[in-house]
Design an enzyme around this catalytic site. Structure first.
Site, PDB file in Angstrom:
ATOM      1  N   LYS A  34       0.833  -1.198   0.000  1.00 37.83           N
ATOM      2  CA  LYS A  34       0.000   0.000   0.000  1.00 37.83           C
ATOM      3  C   LYS A  34       0.864   1.242   0.000  1.00 37.83           C
ATOM      4  O   LYS A  34       1.766   1.388   0.835  1.00 37.83           O
ATOM      5  CB  LYS A  34      -0.906   0.042   1.230  1.00 37.83           C
ATOM      6  CG  LYS A  34      -1.941   1.150   1.109  1.00 37.83           C
ATOM      7  CD  LYS A  34      -2.498   1.631   2.433  1.00 37.83           C
ATOM      8  CE  LYS A  34      -1.784   2.873   2.883  1.00 37.83           C
ATOM      9  NZ  LYS A  34      -2.567   3.724   3.785  1.00 37.83           N
ATOM     10  N   ASP A  61      -3.597   4.387  -2.090  1.00 40.49           N
ATOM     11  CA  ASP A  61      -4.608   4.904  -1.158  1.00 40.49           C
ATOM     12  C   ASP A  61      -4.543   6.428  -1.098  1.00 40.49           C
ATOM     13  O   ASP A  61      -4.005   6.997  -0.143  1.00 40.49           O
ATOM     14  CB  ASP A  61      -4.343   4.271   0.225  1.00 40.49           C
ATOM     15  CG  ASP A  61      -5.415   4.621   1.243  1.00 40.49           C
ATOM     16  OD1 ASP A  61      -6.527   5.014   0.832  1.00 40.49           O
ATOM     17  OD2 ASP A  61      -5.133   4.505   2.447  1.00 40.49           O
ATOM     18  N   LYS A  63      -7.337   8.366  -1.389  1.00 42.32           N
ATOM     19  CA  LYS A  63      -8.615   8.850  -0.824  1.00 42.32           C
ATOM     20  C   LYS A  63      -9.116  10.096  -1.553  1.00 42.32           C
ATOM     21  O   LYS A  63      -9.290  11.158  -0.961  1.00 42.32           O
ATOM     22  CB  LYS A  63      -8.465   9.123   0.673  1.00 42.32           C
ATOM     23  CG  LYS A  63      -8.077   7.906   1.488  1.00 42.32           C
ATOM     24  CD  LYS A  63      -8.148   8.190   2.994  1.00 42.32           C
ATOM     25  CE  LYS A  63      -7.914   6.954   3.831  1.00 42.32           C
ATOM     26  NZ  LYS A  63      -6.554   6.441   3.805  1.00 42.32           N
ATOM     27  N   ASP A  66     -13.509  15.016  -4.536  1.00 42.58           N
ATOM     28  CA  ASP A  66     -13.628  16.316  -5.209  1.00 42.58           C
ATOM     29  C   ASP A  66     -14.873  16.252  -6.085  1.00 42.58           C
ATOM     30  O   ASP A  66     -15.630  15.282  -6.013  1.00 42.58           O
ATOM     31  CB  ASP A  66     -12.351  16.580  -6.040  1.00 42.58           C
ATOM     32  CG  ASP A  66     -12.023  18.063  -6.123  1.00 42.58           C
ATOM     33  OD1 ASP A  66     -12.947  18.848  -6.451  1.00 42.58           O
ATOM     34  OD2 ASP A  66     -10.870  18.447  -5.873  1.00 42.58           O
ATOM     35  N   THR A 125     -11.635   5.735  10.551  1.00 34.35           N
ATOM     36  CA  THR A 125     -11.666   5.085  11.872  1.00 34.35           C
ATOM     37  C   THR A 125     -11.229   6.038  12.987  1.00 34.35           C
ATOM     38  O   THR A 125     -11.366   5.730  14.164  1.00 34.35           O
ATOM     39  CB  THR A 125     -10.779   3.825  11.889  1.00 34.35           C
ATOM     40  OG1 THR A 125      -9.530   4.151  11.289  1.00 34.35           O
ATOM     41  CG2 THR A 125     -11.424   2.683  11.137  1.00 34.35           C
ATOM     42  N   ARG A 216       2.884  -0.754  10.450  1.00 35.26           N
ATOM     43  CA  ARG A 216       3.997  -0.794  11.406  1.00 35.26           C
ATOM     44  C   ARG A 216       4.359  -2.164  11.974  1.00 35.26           C
ATOM     45  O   ARG A 216       5.549  -2.426  12.159  1.00 35.26           O
ATOM     46  CB  ARG A 216       3.737   0.237  12.524  1.00 35.26           C
ATOM     47  CG  ARG A 216       3.870   1.653  11.990  1.00 35.26           C
ATOM     48  CD  ARG A 216       3.198   2.670  12.881  1.00 35.26           C
ATOM     49  NE  ARG A 216       1.744   2.524  12.810  1.00 35.26           N
ATOM     50  CZ  ARG A 216       0.886   3.257  13.504  1.00 35.26           C
ATOM     51  NH1 ARG A 216       1.340   4.183  14.339  1.00 35.26           N
ATOM     52  NH2 ARG A 216      -0.405   3.089  13.388  1.00 35.26           N
TER      53      ARG A 216
HETATM   54  O1  C5P Z   1       0.804   0.988  10.757  1.00 36.53           O
HETATM   55  P1  C5P Z   1      -0.631   0.576  10.629  1.00 36.53           P
HETATM   56  O2  C5P Z   1      -0.828  -0.913  10.533  1.00 36.53           O
HETATM   57  O3  C5P Z   1      -1.514   1.216  11.675  1.00 36.53           O
HETATM   58  O4  C5P Z   1      -1.051   1.165   9.217  1.00 36.53           O
HETATM   59  C1  C5P Z   1      -2.356   1.060   8.753  1.00 36.53           C
HETATM   60  C2  C5P Z   1      -2.433   1.723   7.422  1.00 36.53           C
HETATM   61  O5  C5P Z   1      -3.808   1.783   7.050  1.00 36.53           O
HETATM   62  C3  C5P Z   1      -1.923   3.158   7.382  1.00 36.53           C
HETATM   63  O6  C5P Z   1      -1.308   3.342   6.105  1.00 36.53           O
HETATM   64  C4  C5P Z   1      -3.167   4.014   7.515  1.00 36.53           C
HETATM   65  O7  C5P Z   1      -3.071   5.222   6.801  1.00 36.53           O
HETATM   66  C5  C5P Z   1      -4.214   3.128   6.846  1.00 36.53           C
HETATM   67  N1  C5P Z   1      -5.566   3.371   7.300  1.00 36.53           N
HETATM   68  C6  C5P Z   1      -5.962   3.257   8.627  1.00 36.53           C
HETATM   69  N2  C5P Z   1      -7.260   3.493   8.981  1.00 36.53           N
HETATM   70  C7  C5P Z   1      -8.148   3.826   8.051  1.00 36.53           C
HETATM   71  C8  C5P Z   1      -7.762   3.925   6.710  1.00 36.53           C
HETATM   72  C9  C5P Z   1      -6.453   3.675   6.375  1.00 36.53           C
HETATM   73  O8  C5P Z   1      -5.160   2.935   9.476  1.00 36.53           O
HETATM   74  N3  C5P Z   1      -9.399   4.004   8.412  1.00 36.53           N
END
Ligand code: C5P
Length: 244
Positions: A34, A61, A63, A66, A125, A216
């Site tokens: 991603k 991603d 998002k 517009d 979220t 992460r």
């Molecule tokens: O590091 P982590 O596992 O928290 O990363 C989750 C990924 O998913 C990040 O790139 C974050 O921007 C994305 N994301 C999220 N919650 C959302 C939409 C996307 O954590 N509602």
């Protein structure tokens, strides 16, 4: 990319070299990568192509949100990059999502490329019921997620991004074919960081998520490939239990 519980590793960094290094380490250990706003705004199409050159599927991603004409133009610009999946905000409305879907199909057709799948972002979220009320939406988050997911499906989108706690309801309401892309996933051995309502990878896959977006726990692990393999094992064990 195909069956349930596939992992997309979120390469959240502004450094192309770091992202390329992660991509090489993860090749074959995850279903795709991603790239989000952080990476794309820092490195643009050239940076994107450095990662897609690995041949791994990319979930772009950005998002998008517009007016329909502008989003259609954005799709025209993105289609040549051949992302496997990309995101628009479902809150942009039916006409905007339809414009995105049509522009993706039309431009992919012109270039003889596969159409990227488009998924709608429902409610971020990071927002709760109080935050929604503050922007004039009185519905509880769960109702708003359902409403936007249904709108995304009416617009012809391929699926939605949703929280791990919405998987069962959306799967039941929207059917087996609608893609559910799910961030906020944490194996028991990883820190939850700023993700508040997390779910384990095996649980999310079993609940019916198609793709698990995990950042992460993989990128910040001492050995990225090992972390991805452990997650894949957890998912395989959970799905195997169901099959057995
Ligand atoms: O590091 P982590 O596992 O928290 O990363 C989750 C990924 O998913 C990040 O790139 C974050 O921007 C994305 N994301 C999220 N919650 C959302 C939409 C996307 O954590 N509602």
């Amino acid at each position: 990319m195909g069956s349930k519980g596939q992992v997309l590793a979120a390469l959240d960094t502004v450094s192309v070299n770091e992202a390329v290094d992660w991509a090489h380490k993860l090749d074959g250990a995850v279903a795709g990568l991603k790239l989000g706003l952080e990476f794309y705004l820092a490195n643009g199409q050239l940076g994107y192509r450095r990662i897609s050159a690995t041949g791994m599927p990319i979930f772009l991603d950005l998002k998008l949100h517009d007016i329909p004409n502008t989003v259609a133009g954005a799709l025209r610009a993105i289609v040549p990059l051949q992302p496997s999946i990309l995101t628009v905000h479902a809150g942009g409305g039916l006409a905007m999502m339809k414009a995105a879907r049509e522009s993706a199909a039309e431009n992919a057709d012109k270039l003889n490329l596969k159409r990227p799948r488009i998924v709608g972002v429902t409610v971020l979220t990071s927002l709760d019921d109080k935050d929604l009320a503050a922007v004039g939406q009185s519905a509880p988050v769960s109702d708003q997620v359902k409403r936007l997911a249904e709108l995304a499906r009416s617009a012809g989108l391929d699926g939605v991004v949703c929280s791990p706690h919405e998987i069962e309801t959306l799967r039941r309401d929207l059917g087996e074919e609608f893609l559910l892309v799910v961030p906020g996933v944490r194996p028991a051995w990883a820190e939850s960081g700023d993700q508040k309502r997390v779910r384990a990878p095996g649980d999310a896959a079993l609940a019916g998520a198609d793709y698990l977006v995990i950042g992460r726990p993989i990128t910040q692990a001492p050995d990225q490939r090992d972390a991805a393999s452990r997650i894949a094992l957890e998912i395989g064990a959970a799905l195997g239990q169901k099959a057995g």
